[in-house]
Design a protein around this motif. Structure first.
Motif, PDB file in Angstrom:
ATOM      1  N   ALA A   1      -6.408  19.504  -4.682  1.00 12.63           N
ATOM      2  CA  ALA A   1      -7.423  20.405  -4.139  1.00 12.63           C
ATOM      3  C   ALA A   1      -7.045  20.883  -2.748  1.00 12.63           C
ATOM      4  O   ALA A   1      -7.270  22.047  -2.389  1.00 12.63           O
ATOM      5  CB  ALA A   1      -8.779  19.702  -4.112  1.00 12.63           C
ATOM      6  N   ARG A   2      -6.451  20.004  -1.946  1.00 10.99           N
ATOM      7  CA  ARG A   2      -6.031  20.383  -0.591  1.00 10.99           C
ATOM      8  C   ARG A   2      -5.008  21.520  -0.643  1.00 10.99           C
ATOM      9  O   ARG A   2      -5.092  22.490   0.118  1.00 10.99           O
ATOM     10  CB  ARG A   2      -5.440  19.171   0.115  1.00 10.99           C
ATOM     11  CG  ARG A   2      -4.999  19.415   1.562  1.00 10.99           C
ATOM     12  CD  ARG A   2      -4.326  18.187   2.155  1.00 10.99           C
ATOM     13  NE  ARG A   2      -3.940  18.359   3.548  1.00 10.99           N
ATOM     14  CZ  ARG A   2      -4.718  18.065   4.584  1.00 10.99           C
ATOM     15  NH1 ARG A   2      -5.938  17.585   4.369  1.00 10.99           N
ATOM     16  NH2 ARG A   2      -4.305  18.248   5.827  1.00 10.99           N
TER      17      ARG A   2
ATOM     18  N   SER B   1       5.676  35.110  -4.394  1.00 15.12           N
ATOM     19  CA  SER B   1       5.116  34.725  -5.694  1.00 15.12           C
ATOM     20  C   SER B   1       4.138  33.571  -5.509  1.00 15.12           C
ATOM     21  O   SER B   1       4.449  32.615  -4.800  1.00 15.12           O
ATOM     22  CB  SER B   1       6.215  34.293  -6.665  1.00 15.12           C
ATOM     23  OG  SER B   1       6.993  35.392  -7.077  1.00 15.12           O
ATOM     24  N   PRO B   2       2.965  33.632  -6.133  1.00 14.74           N
ATOM     25  CA  PRO B   2       2.028  32.507  -6.021  1.00 14.74           C
ATOM     26  C   PRO B   2       2.614  31.260  -6.662  1.00 14.74           C
ATOM     27  O   PRO B   2       3.337  31.329  -7.656  1.00 14.74           O
ATOM     28  CB  PRO B   2       0.785  32.993  -6.770  1.00 14.74           C
ATOM     29  CG  PRO B   2       1.277  34.069  -7.677  1.00 14.74           C
ATOM     30  CD  PRO B   2       2.435  34.719  -6.974  1.00 14.74           C
ATOM     31  N   ILE B   3       2.297  30.105  -6.082  1.00 16.14           N
ATOM     32  CA  ILE B   3       2.810  28.828  -6.574  1.00 16.14           C
ATOM     33  C   ILE B   3       1.715  28.111  -7.353  1.00 16.14           C
ATOM     34  O   ILE B   3       0.631  27.854  -6.834  1.00 16.14           O
ATOM     35  CB  ILE B   3       3.284  27.934  -5.413  1.00 16.14           C
ATOM     36  CG1 ILE B   3       4.396  28.613  -4.622  1.00 16.14           C
ATOM     37  CG2 ILE B   3       3.764  26.585  -5.949  1.00 16.14           C
ATOM     38  CD1 ILE B   3       4.795  27.843  -3.369  1.00 16.14           C
ATOM     39  N   ARG B   4       2.026  27.766  -8.599  1.00 11.26           N
ATOM     40  CA  ARG B   4       1.134  26.951  -9.402  1.00 11.26           C
ATOM     41  C   ARG B   4       1.510  25.490  -9.158  1.00 11.26           C
ATOM     42  O   ARG B   4       2.682  25.116  -9.284  1.00 11.26           O
ATOM     43  CB  ARG B   4       1.270  27.321 -10.878  1.00 11.26           C
ATOM     44  CG  ARG B   4       0.233  26.689 -11.782  1.00 11.26           C
ATOM     45  CD  ARG B   4       0.406  27.147 -13.219  1.00 11.26           C
ATOM     46  NE  ARG B   4       0.007  28.521 -13.437  1.00 11.26           N
ATOM     47  CZ  ARG B   4      -1.234  28.923 -13.703  1.00 11.26           C
ATOM     48  NH1 ARG B   4      -2.207  28.013 -13.775  1.00 11.26           N
ATOM     49  NH2 ARG B   4      -1.517  30.192 -13.908  1.00 11.26           N
ATOM     50  N   VAL B   5       0.535  24.662  -8.802  1.00 12.15           N
ATOM     51  CA  VAL B   5       0.807  23.279  -8.413  1.00 12.15           C
ATOM     52  C   VAL B   5       1.064  22.420  -9.648  1.00 12.15           C
ATOM     53  O   VAL B   5       0.208  22.317 -10.531  1.00 12.15           O
ATOM     54  CB  VAL B   5      -0.364  22.685  -7.611  1.00 12.15           C
ATOM     55  CG1 VAL B   5      -0.049  21.247  -7.197  1.00 12.15           C
ATOM     56  CG2 VAL B   5      -0.654  23.538  -6.384  1.00 12.15           C
ATOM     57  N   ALA B   6       2.234  21.795  -9.714  1.00 15.22           N
ATOM     58  CA  ALA B   6       2.578  20.902 -10.820  1.00 15.22           C
ATOM     59  C   ALA B   6       1.871  19.569 -10.606  1.00 15.22           C
ATOM     60  O   ALA B   6       2.284  18.749  -9.783  1.00 15.22           O
ATOM     61  CB  ALA B   6       4.087  20.717 -10.900  1.00 15.22           C
ATOM     62  N   SER B   7       0.827  19.329 -11.361  1.00 15.44           N
ATOM     63  CA  SER B   7      -0.027  18.165 -11.112  1.00 15.44           C
ATOM     64  C   SER B   7       0.686  16.846 -11.387  1.00 15.44           C
ATOM     65  O   SER B   7       0.351  15.823 -10.791  1.00 15.44           O
ATOM     66  CB  SER B   7      -1.297  18.248 -11.952  1.00 15.44           C
ATOM     67  OG  SER B   7      -0.979  18.263 -13.341  1.00 15.44           O
TER      68      SER B   7
ATOM     69  N   LEU C   1     -10.609  22.249  -8.893  1.00 16.95           N
ATOM     70  CA  LEU C   1     -10.146  23.633  -8.895  1.00 16.95           C
ATOM     71  C   LEU C   1     -11.177  24.578  -8.301  1.00 16.95           C
ATOM     72  O   LEU C   1     -12.358  24.535  -8.664  1.00 16.95           O
ATOM     73  CB  LEU C   1      -9.830  24.095 -10.321  1.00 16.95           C
ATOM     74  CG  LEU C   1      -8.463  23.756 -10.880  1.00 16.95           C
ATOM     75  CD1 LEU C   1      -8.332  22.272 -11.149  1.00 16.95           C
ATOM     76  CD2 LEU C   1      -8.211  24.543 -12.154  1.00 16.95           C
ATOM     77  N   PRO C   2     -10.759  25.491  -7.411  1.00 12.95           N
ATOM     78  CA  PRO C   2     -11.645  26.590  -7.024  1.00 12.95           C
ATOM     79  C   PRO C   2     -12.023  27.397  -8.264  1.00 12.95           C
ATOM     80  O   PRO C   2     -11.304  27.418  -9.269  1.00 12.95           O
ATOM     81  CB  PRO C   2     -10.772  27.419  -6.070  1.00 12.95           C
ATOM     82  CG  PRO C   2      -9.740  26.441  -5.555  1.00 12.95           C
ATOM     83  CD  PRO C   2      -9.467  25.509  -6.698  1.00 12.95           C
TER      84      PRO C   2
ATOM     85  N   PHE D   1       0.848  -1.189   0.000  1.00 13.14           N
ATOM     86  CA  PHE D   1       0.000   0.000   0.000  1.00 13.14           C
ATOM     87  C   PHE D   1       0.887   1.244   0.000  1.00 13.14           C
ATOM     88  O   PHE D   1       2.094   1.168   0.248  1.00 13.14           O
ATOM     89  CB  PHE D   1      -0.955   0.008   1.200  1.00 13.14           C
ATOM     90  CG  PHE D   1      -0.290  -0.051   2.552  1.00 13.14           C
ATOM     91  CD1 PHE D   1       0.153   1.098   3.194  1.00 13.14           C
ATOM     92  CD2 PHE D   1      -0.118  -1.278   3.200  1.00 13.14           C
ATOM     93  CE1 PHE D   1       0.752   1.040   4.445  1.00 13.14           C
ATOM     94  CE2 PHE D   1       0.477  -1.350   4.455  1.00 13.14           C
ATOM     95  CZ  PHE D   1       0.919  -0.191   5.086  1.00 13.14           C
ATOM     96  N   ALA D   2       0.267   2.387  -0.281  1.00 13.64           N
ATOM     97  CA  ALA D   2       0.980   3.665  -0.317  1.00 13.64           C
ATOM     98  C   ALA D   2       0.402   4.596   0.743  1.00 13.64           C
ATOM     99  O   ALA D   2      -0.806   4.588   1.000  1.00 13.64           O
ATOM    100  CB  ALA D   2       0.880   4.304  -1.693  1.00 13.64           C
ATOM    101  N   VAL D   3       1.279   5.397   1.333  1.00 10.75           N
ATOM    102  CA  VAL D   3       0.902   6.273   2.441  1.00 10.75           C
ATOM    103  C   VAL D   3       1.372   7.696   2.153  1.00 10.75           C
ATOM    104  O   VAL D   3       2.475   7.895   1.642  1.00 10.75           O
ATOM    105  CB  VAL D   3       1.549   5.794   3.763  1.00 10.75           C
ATOM    106  CG1 VAL D   3       1.280   6.780   4.896  1.00 10.75           C
ATOM    107  CG2 VAL D   3       1.054   4.408   4.129  1.00 10.75           C
ATOM    108  N   VAL D   4       0.540   8.666   2.495  1.00  9.08           N
ATOM    109  CA  VAL D   4       0.964  10.065   2.525  1.00  9.08           C
ATOM    110  C   VAL D   4       0.753  10.587   3.935  1.00  9.08           C
ATOM    111  O   VAL D   4      -0.358  10.507   4.474  1.00  9.08           O
ATOM    112  CB  VAL D   4       0.180  10.929   1.515  1.00  9.08           C
ATOM    113  CG1 VAL D   4       0.494  12.408   1.720  1.00  9.08           C
ATOM    114  CG2 VAL D   4       0.523  10.518   0.089  1.00  9.08           C
ATOM    115  N   ASP D   5       1.829  11.077   4.530  1.00 13.54           N
ATOM    116  CA  ASP D   5       1.778  11.710   5.843  1.00 13.54           C
ATOM    117  C   ASP D   5       1.287  13.143   5.633  1.00 13.54           C
ATOM    118  O   ASP D   5       2.043  14.017   5.191  1.00 13.54           O
ATOM    119  CB  ASP D   5       3.179  11.683   6.467  1.00 13.54           C
ATOM    120  CG  ASP D   5       3.237  12.333   7.837  1.00 13.54           C
ATOM    121  OD1 ASP D   5       2.281  13.026   8.223  1.00 13.54           O
ATOM    122  OD2 ASP D   5       4.270  12.160   8.523  1.00 13.54           O
ATOM    123  N   LEU D   6       0.010  13.399   5.916  1.00 14.18           N
ATOM    124  CA  LEU D   6      -0.570  14.709   5.647  1.00 14.18           C
ATOM    125  C   LEU D   6       0.071  15.814   6.469  1.00 14.18           C
ATOM    126  O   LEU D   6       0.145  16.965   6.016  1.00 14.18           O
ATOM    127  CB  LEU D   6      -2.077  14.683   5.916  1.00 14.18           C
ATOM    128  CG  LEU D   6      -2.963  14.042   4.851  1.00 14.18           C
ATOM    129  CD1 LEU D   6      -4.420  14.155   5.267  1.00 14.18           C
ATOM    130  CD2 LEU D   6      -2.752  14.698   3.492  1.00 14.18           C
TER     131      LEU D   6
END
Length: 411
Positions: free
Chosen positions: A71-72, A55-61, A100-101, A33-38
């Motif tokens: 989204a988070r 500078s605003p950061i654009r999220v590299a998807s 996306l907002p 399994f895979a885990v992300v530590d939030l």
């Protein structure tokens, strides 16, 4: 900057109790399994914002590949918009999801020749309002114009186009950085901007400069740091001249995208840059372990099981052959993270079905025990698993699908 100690190739974290806490929290899950530590994920997001210098950061998807986590991040101050890796993905995010907002847009990071995707874009006013496509030559503009004209777009709104400019560093005949765009100077860029201004269906929207030789190379030696400083200075001057020339031709303000996780602190403060891009720093894959200019916490892991003990000092785990893209070599292999001190075997590496590991003195593993790994890169982990277990506050808070889990594959 984070006060925690830097992560190293053997693993580690700014919070020394993290491994045992994560292991205990996920003990009820059945590997692999895979885990992300939030909690680590969120601290990494805060560190990226700090380094971006306003500078605003654009999220590299491509470095996330999970809509829930994208989204988070977009709900956090300092982040705005998505840097997508295909036009098909951008259309999905804008028209098929609520990721996306409403006030965020998508910049497609690479030119597309997907005519079917362009046809869907041309026929959707909302998508055209929120998506900016990429180009670096007339061939890309020819395709975009032909589709837009064939579609007889009723609202008359033109398609927004960003031009990708080569940000590599040249020392004589030596080329440092990514080989991507043929556009390098204001003389290269100007004809395309003129064409966009004159087009009845396209319009200039921005310029992109990705400094792979800085953002993607660890500043682990004095020589590398010296070359990167010179590269950053050369790029800053060249970028300023190109931006000024393009804005003068366009007659409007343009977005100027630059940087990556490894260079936010250098690109963000530049007055010619309007936004920076980052994504890998959220997961902190092990390719960032040797960077000196900033600290990150490992946040993404995959877990598998010991299935054999072939000899004293060795165990074999199930699978674990999650090899990253890029120039082939040991740096692209996954790294054992927990228990500490485990190492891949040089003659076998990470296997398709099983992976042998050297076990250090003082560590005892039985068949059925678990081994935690970190991927070399970020979002590529999500191409190999269909869901992520999200851990926060000592509990598995949620299980969310990756792009793969939503049956989406964009390359």
């Amino acid at each position: 900057m984070s006060a925690g100690r830097r992560v190293r190739p053997t693993g580690g974290t700014a919070h020394e109790d993290a491994p045992s806490a994560l292991v205990a929290t996920t003990q009820h899950l059945e590997p692999p399994f895979a885990v992300v530590d939030l909690d680590a994920f969120d601290r990494n997001a805060d560190a990226l914002v700090e380094r971006a210098g306003g500078s605003p950061i654009r999220v590299a998807s491509k470095s996330v590949r999970c809509r829930f986590l994208t989204a988070r991040v977009l709900r956090r101050p300092g982040f705005s918009g998505v840097l997508a890796f295909s036009l098909e993905e951008a259309l999905w995010l804008v028209t098929g999801t609520d990721t996306l907002p409403a006030d965020h847009d998508v910049l497609v990071a690479y030119p597309s020749v997907d005519r079917a995707a362009f046809e869907r874009l041309a026929g959707n006013a909302e998508a055209r309002r929120r998506i900016v496509v990429m180009a670096d030559g007339d061939a890309h503009l020819d395709l975009a114009e032909s589709v837009m004209r064939a579609g007889s777009v009723p609202d008359g709104h033109r398609l927004r186009v960003c031009l990708d400019v080569d940000a590599s560093y040249r020392i004589g005949r030596i080329h440092l950085g990514a080989r991507r765009s043929p556009l390098r100077t204001e003389a290269d860029v100007a004809p395309l901007v003129h064409r966009l201004v004159a087009s009845d269906v396209l319009e200039p929207a921005g310029l992109m400069f990705y400094d792979a030789q800085i953002a993607g190379v660890a500043d682990s030696s004095r020589l590398v740091r010296q070359v990167q400083r010179r590269s950053a200075a050369e790029l800053a001057g060249r970028r300023r001249r190109i931006v000024e020339a393009a804005i003068e031709i366009a007659g409007i303000g343009l977005l100027v995208n630059a940087g990556g996780t490894g260079s936010l602190h250098l690109m963000g403060p530049d007055p010619s840059v309007t936004e920076v891009a980052a994504g890998s720093g959220l997961f902190a894959p092990h390719l960032f372990d040797d960077y000196r200019a900033f600290d990150l916490e490992p946040a993404a892991f995959f877990v598998t099981t010991v299935v054999r003990r072939p000899a004293p000092g060795y165990v074999t785990v199930f699978g674990a052959g999650l090899v990253a893209s890029g120039a082939a070599g040991a740096s692209r292999l996954p790294r054992p993270w927990w228990p500490r001190g485990l190492r891949l075997v040089g003659t076998e590496g990470a296997g398709e079905v099983q992976t042998p590991l050297r076990v250090p003195a003082g560590v005892h593993l039985e068949v059925g025990d678990r081994v935690w790994f970190r991927h070399a890169k970020a979002g590529e982990l999500c191409e190999r698993v269909d869901r992520l277990h999200l851990v926060t506050g000592g509990a598995v808070a949620d299980v969310v699908p990756t792009y793969r889990g939503e049956e989406r594959c964009f390359g």
